[in-house]
Scaffold this motif. Sequence first.
Motif, PDB file in Angstrom:
ATOM      1  N   ILE A   1       0.852  -1.183   0.000  1.00  0.00           N
ATOM      2  CA  ILE A   1       0.000   0.000   0.000  1.00  0.00           C
ATOM      3  C   ILE A   1       0.889   1.233   0.000  1.00  0.00           C
ATOM      4  O   ILE A   1       1.780   1.369   0.822  1.00  0.00           O
ATOM      5  CB  ILE A   1      -0.919   0.015   1.238  1.00  0.00           C
ATOM      6  N   ASP A   2       0.614   2.131  -0.967  1.00  0.00           N
ATOM      7  CA  ASP A   2       1.352   3.393  -1.015  1.00  0.00           C
ATOM      8  C   ASP A   2       0.790   4.336   0.037  1.00  0.00           C
ATOM      9  O   ASP A   2      -0.415   4.521   0.138  1.00  0.00           O
ATOM     10  CB  ASP A   2       1.218   4.051  -2.393  1.00  0.00           C
ATOM     11  N   ARG A   3       1.658   4.921   0.787  1.00  0.00           N
ATOM     12  CA  ARG A   3       1.260   5.894   1.804  1.00  0.00           C
ATOM     13  C   ARG A   3       2.192   7.094   1.728  1.00  0.00           C
ATOM     14  O   ARG A   3       3.356   6.968   1.383  1.00  0.00           O
ATOM     15  CB  ARG A   3       1.343   5.279   3.196  1.00  0.00           C
ATOM     16  N   ASP A   4       1.645   8.246   2.059  1.00  0.00           N
ATOM     17  CA  ASP A   4       2.475   9.441   2.143  1.00  0.00           C
ATOM     18  C   ASP A   4       3.389   9.321   3.352  1.00  0.00           C
ATOM     19  O   ASP A   4       3.012   8.755   4.374  1.00  0.00           O
ATOM     20  CB  ASP A   4       1.602  10.694   2.297  1.00  0.00           C
ATOM     21  N   PRO A   5       4.592   9.847   3.234  1.00  0.00           N
ATOM     22  CA  PRO A   5       5.482   9.846   4.401  1.00  0.00           C
ATOM     23  C   PRO A   5       4.834  10.600   5.562  1.00  0.00           C
ATOM     24  O   PRO A   5       4.046  11.522   5.337  1.00  0.00           O
ATOM     25  CB  PRO A   5       6.739  10.573   3.910  1.00  0.00           C
ATOM     26  N   PRO A   6       5.149  10.210   6.801  1.00  0.00           N
ATOM     27  CA  PRO A   6       4.583  10.911   7.950  1.00  0.00           C
ATOM     28  C   PRO A   6       4.865  12.413   7.865  1.00  0.00           C
ATOM     29  O   PRO A   6       5.932  12.837   7.425  1.00  0.00           O
ATOM     30  CB  PRO A   6       5.306  10.293   9.153  1.00  0.00           C
ATOM     31  N   GLY A   7       3.902  13.198   8.278  1.00  0.00           N
ATOM     32  CA  GLY A   7       4.084  14.651   8.294  1.00  0.00           C
ATOM     33  C   GLY A   7       3.722  15.332   6.991  1.00  0.00           C
ATOM     34  O   GLY A   7       3.825  16.547   6.882  1.00  0.00           O
ATOM     35  N   THR A   8       3.317  14.573   5.960  1.00  0.00           N
ATOM     36  CA  THR A   8       2.916  15.203   4.702  1.00  0.00           C
ATOM     37  C   THR A   8       1.403  15.110   4.579  1.00  0.00           C
ATOM     38  O   THR A   8       0.772  14.229   5.138  1.00  0.00           O
ATOM     39  CB  THR A   8       3.566  14.526   3.473  1.00  0.00           C
ATOM     40  N   THR A   9       0.846  16.020   3.851  1.00  0.00           N
ATOM     41  CA  THR A   9      -0.597  15.997   3.618  1.00  0.00           C
ATOM     42  C   THR A   9      -0.850  15.968   2.121  1.00  0.00           C
ATOM     43  O   THR A   9      -0.102  16.544   1.337  1.00  0.00           O
ATOM     44  CB  THR A   9      -1.292  17.236   4.227  1.00  0.00           C
ATOM     45  N   TRP A  10      -1.898  15.268   1.759  1.00  0.00           N
ATOM     46  CA  TRP A  10      -2.283  15.198   0.358  1.00  0.00           C
ATOM     47  C   TRP A  10      -3.127  16.403   0.025  1.00  0.00           C
ATOM     48  O   TRP A  10      -3.989  16.806   0.804  1.00  0.00           O
ATOM     49  CB  TRP A  10      -3.071  13.914   0.108  1.00  0.00           C
ATOM     50  N   GLN A  11      -2.851  16.994  -1.118  1.00  0.00           N
ATOM     51  CA  GLN A  11      -3.635  18.145  -1.552  1.00  0.00           C
ATOM     52  C   GLN A  11      -4.373  17.791  -2.818  1.00  0.00           C
ATOM     53  O   GLN A  11      -3.851  17.067  -3.670  1.00  0.00           O
ATOM     54  CB  GLN A  11      -2.733  19.343  -1.813  1.00  0.00           C
ATOM     55  N   GLU A  12      -5.571  18.300  -2.932  1.00  0.00           N
ATOM     56  CA  GLU A  12      -6.370  18.134  -4.141  1.00  0.00           C
ATOM     57  C   GLU A  12      -5.602  18.766  -5.306  1.00  0.00           C
ATOM     58  O   GLU A  12      -5.062  19.860  -5.176  1.00  0.00           O
ATOM     59  CB  GLU A  12      -7.711  18.838  -3.952  1.00  0.00           C
ATOM     60  N   PRO A  13      -5.516  18.078  -6.458  1.00  0.00           N
ATOM     61  CA  PRO A  13      -4.822  18.695  -7.603  1.00  0.00           C
ATOM     62  C   PRO A  13      -5.567  19.944  -8.060  1.00  0.00           C
ATOM     63  O   PRO A  13      -6.762  20.077  -7.824  1.00  0.00           O
ATOM     64  CB  PRO A  13      -4.861  17.604  -8.682  1.00  0.00           C
ATOM     65  N   PRO A  14      -4.862  20.853  -8.713  1.00  0.00           N
ATOM     66  CA  PRO A  14      -5.518  22.057  -9.228  1.00  0.00           C
ATOM     67  C   PRO A  14      -6.706  21.681 -10.110  1.00  0.00           C
ATOM     68  O   PRO A  14      -6.715  20.630 -10.752  1.00  0.00           O
ATOM     69  CB  PRO A  14      -4.426  22.751 -10.041  1.00  0.00           C
ATOM     70  N   ARG A  15      -7.687  22.541 -10.138  1.00  0.00           N
ATOM     71  CA  ARG A  15      -8.927  22.279 -10.891  1.00  0.00           C
ATOM     72  C   ARG A  15      -8.675  21.883 -12.335  1.00  0.00           C
ATOM     73  O   ARG A  15      -9.318  20.979 -12.850  1.00  0.00           O
ATOM     74  CB  ARG A  15      -9.801  23.539 -10.859  1.00  0.00           C
ATOM     75  N   ILE A  16      -7.764  22.556 -12.986  1.00  0.00           N
ATOM     76  CA  ILE A  16      -7.522  22.257 -14.404  1.00  0.00           C
ATOM     77  C   ILE A  16      -6.968  20.848 -14.583  1.00  0.00           C
ATOM     78  O   ILE A  16      -7.381  20.122 -15.486  1.00  0.00           O
ATOM     79  CB  ILE A  16      -6.615  23.318 -15.074  1.00  0.00           C
ATOM     80  N   LEU A  17      -6.055  20.430 -13.721  1.00  0.00           N
ATOM     81  CA  LEU A  17      -5.495  19.082 -13.826  1.00  0.00           C
ATOM     82  C   LEU A  17      -6.553  18.027 -13.563  1.00  0.00           C
ATOM     83  O   LEU A  17      -6.643  17.020 -14.275  1.00  0.00           O
ATOM     84  CB  LEU A  17      -4.323  18.904 -12.863  1.00  0.00           C
ATOM     85  N   ARG A  18      -7.341  18.240 -12.540  1.00  0.00           N
ATOM     86  CA  ARG A  18      -8.412  17.295 -12.220  1.00  0.00           C
ATOM     87  C   ARG A  18      -9.391  17.206 -13.385  1.00  0.00           C
ATOM     88  O   ARG A  18      -9.832  16.136 -13.768  1.00  0.00           O
ATOM     89  CB  ARG A  18      -9.120  17.738 -10.943  1.00  0.00           C
ATOM     90  N   THR A  19      -9.734  18.346 -13.964  1.00  0.00           N
ATOM     91  CA  THR A  19     -10.688  18.383 -15.065  1.00  0.00           C
ATOM     92  C   THR A  19     -10.126  17.683 -16.299  1.00  0.00           C
ATOM     93  O   THR A  19     -10.844  16.945 -16.979  1.00  0.00           O
ATOM     94  CB  THR A  19     -11.078  19.833 -15.388  1.00  0.00           C
ATOM     95  N   LEU A  20      -8.854  17.899 -16.604  1.00  0.00           N
ATOM     96  CA  LEU A  20      -8.247  17.202 -17.745  1.00  0.00           C
ATOM     97  C   LEU A  20      -8.244  15.695 -17.524  1.00  0.00           C
ATOM     98  O   LEU A  20      -8.480  14.919 -18.453  1.00  0.00           O
ATOM     99  CB  LEU A  20      -6.833  17.720 -18.002  1.00  0.00           C
ATOM    100  N   GLY A  21      -7.991  15.267 -16.285  1.00  0.00           N
ATOM    101  CA  GLY A  21      -8.059  13.842 -15.972  1.00  0.00           C
ATOM    102  C   GLY A  21      -9.457  13.292 -16.168  1.00  0.00           C
ATOM    103  O   GLY A  21      -9.644  12.210 -16.741  1.00  0.00           O
TER     104      GLY A  21
END
Length: 128
Positions: free
Chosen positions: A2-22
């Motif tokens: 399972i991929d996990r972010d290193p401790p102390g990091t937070t995941w951020q929502e990608p910018p709207r344009i990137l999410r929309t292109l996806g």
Amino acid sequence: MIDRDPPGTTWQEPPRILRTLGLLHGELRVHHGLSLHDYLVLGALAEAPAHPLPVAHLTEFLSESGDRMSYLLRGLQAAGLIERRRRTADRRTVEVSLTEAGRARFGDAERTARTLLGRHLGPRKEAA
């Protein structure tokens, strides 16, 4: 594993344009059998003032290598969406044009793209 972010990091929502292109890429794949690159190639051909269009123009438009463009065009040709042929006056130049099936597929994909882009990138509504 399972991929996990290193401790102390937070995941951020990608910018709207990137999410929309996806999202657009996914919608084009599922509903029209096209990648985002396929859609761009068909769009360039549909909007070209002169038909057919030299492959070199498509390569420049997408900033792709000649090999990558050949790969994309082979797939579109196999699907019956484009035709490629050598220019009569200069056999070194390969030109591409949309088939009727390609024009229809692009029209359907364009409606999907406009709807999705308008929904996700249109003006944001202010919270009341």
